[in-house]
Motif scaffolding. Structure first.
Motif, PDB file in Angstrom:
ATOM      1  N   LEU A 165       0.828  -1.211   0.000  1.00  0.00           N
ATOM      2  CA  LEU A 165       0.000   0.000   0.000  1.00  0.00           C
ATOM      3  C   LEU A 165       0.861   1.259   0.000  1.00  0.00           C
ATOM      4  CD1 LEU A 165      -2.755  -1.126   2.535  1.00  0.00           C
ATOM      5  CD2 LEU A 165      -2.986  -0.896   0.037  1.00  0.00           C
ATOM      6  N   TYR A 220       2.387  -7.512  -2.891  1.00  0.00           N
ATOM      7  CA  TYR A 220       1.095  -8.203  -2.823  1.00  0.00           C
ATOM      8  C   TYR A 220       1.231  -9.686  -3.188  1.00  0.00           C
ATOM      9  CZ  TYR A 220      -0.935  -3.468  -2.807  1.00  0.00           C
ATOM     10  OH  TYR A 220      -1.255  -2.168  -2.532  1.00  0.00           O
ATOM     11  N   ASN A 244      -6.084  -6.383  -3.557  1.00  0.00           N
ATOM     12  CA  ASN A 244      -5.027  -5.392  -3.770  1.00  0.00           C
ATOM     13  C   ASN A 244      -4.303  -5.627  -5.090  1.00  0.00           C
ATOM     14  OD1 ASN A 244      -5.451  -3.810  -1.485  1.00  0.00           O
ATOM     15  ND2 ASN A 244      -4.145  -5.103  -0.213  1.00  0.00           N
TER      16      ASN A 244
END
Length: 185
Positions: free
Chosen positions: A64, A79, A101
């Motif tokens: 993120l 991820y 994600n």
């Protein structure tokens, strides 16, 4: 940062737990590059302690942070690691989040076909585990990706399902889904 490298297990636990416990505050207060430093320290401590769940959480938050830095390919790398960790330890919720994600990252890169494949996998998992919020988010993201591919009817159907779930959960995301539906009659 010193705590992660130290020999003291309590200090390593502090280094591992703090970036996760403070994830929301850190994302509001720190520049993403500074967050990366904290998260890397937490990741190192989690690995040192053999805490795979914490390792996965730190990897996800690193992804993120990379997304926030405008580094989507680097985010995808994190991820993918998260996905592997959560699959290994059997954390289905974490696996679903990692898939979502990955979908978001590919969609941000203008690759809606790849994004849809991840969102569809996420949708299966969140439905299996009964995660209605995760289901609403997956449906919403699927709707947006399908719309970008020129499939407005299917996109609208997904968005209507997302809206119904968001409303049943009294989620503020219901307004976003309503706005999307109003813009795509």
């Amino acid at each position: 940062m010193w705590a992660a490298a130290g020999a003291d297990e309590d200090a390593a636990r502090l280094a591992m737990d703090y970036p996760d416990a403070g994830a929301y505050v850190l994302s509001l207060r720190l520049h993403p590059r500074e967050r990366v430093r904290w998260l890397e320290s937490g990741l190192a401590a989690a690995r040192r302690l053999g805490e795979r769940g914490a390792e996965g959480a730190h990897l996800g938050n690193l992804g993120l942070a990379c997304k926030d830095l405008g580094e989507p390919h680097k985010a995808i790398g994190f991820y993918e690691q998260v996905l592997a960790v959560f699959r290994e330890i059997g954390d289905r919720r974490g696996e679903g989040n990692a898939l979502g994600n990955l979908g978001n990252a590919w969609n941000d890169l203008g690759e809606p076909h790849k994004a849809i494949a991840f969102y569809e996998q996420q949708l299966v998992i969140v439905r299996t585990i009964g995660d209605r919020r995760g289901e609403a988010i997956a449906l919403f993201n699927l709707g947006e990706a399908l719309e970008s591919l020129g499939d407005p009817a299917t996109a609208r159907g997904h968005m209507q399902q997302a809206l119904a779930l968001f409303e049943s959960l009294e989620s503020p995301h219901a307004e976003t889904a309503r706005d999307w539906l109003a813009r795509h009659p």
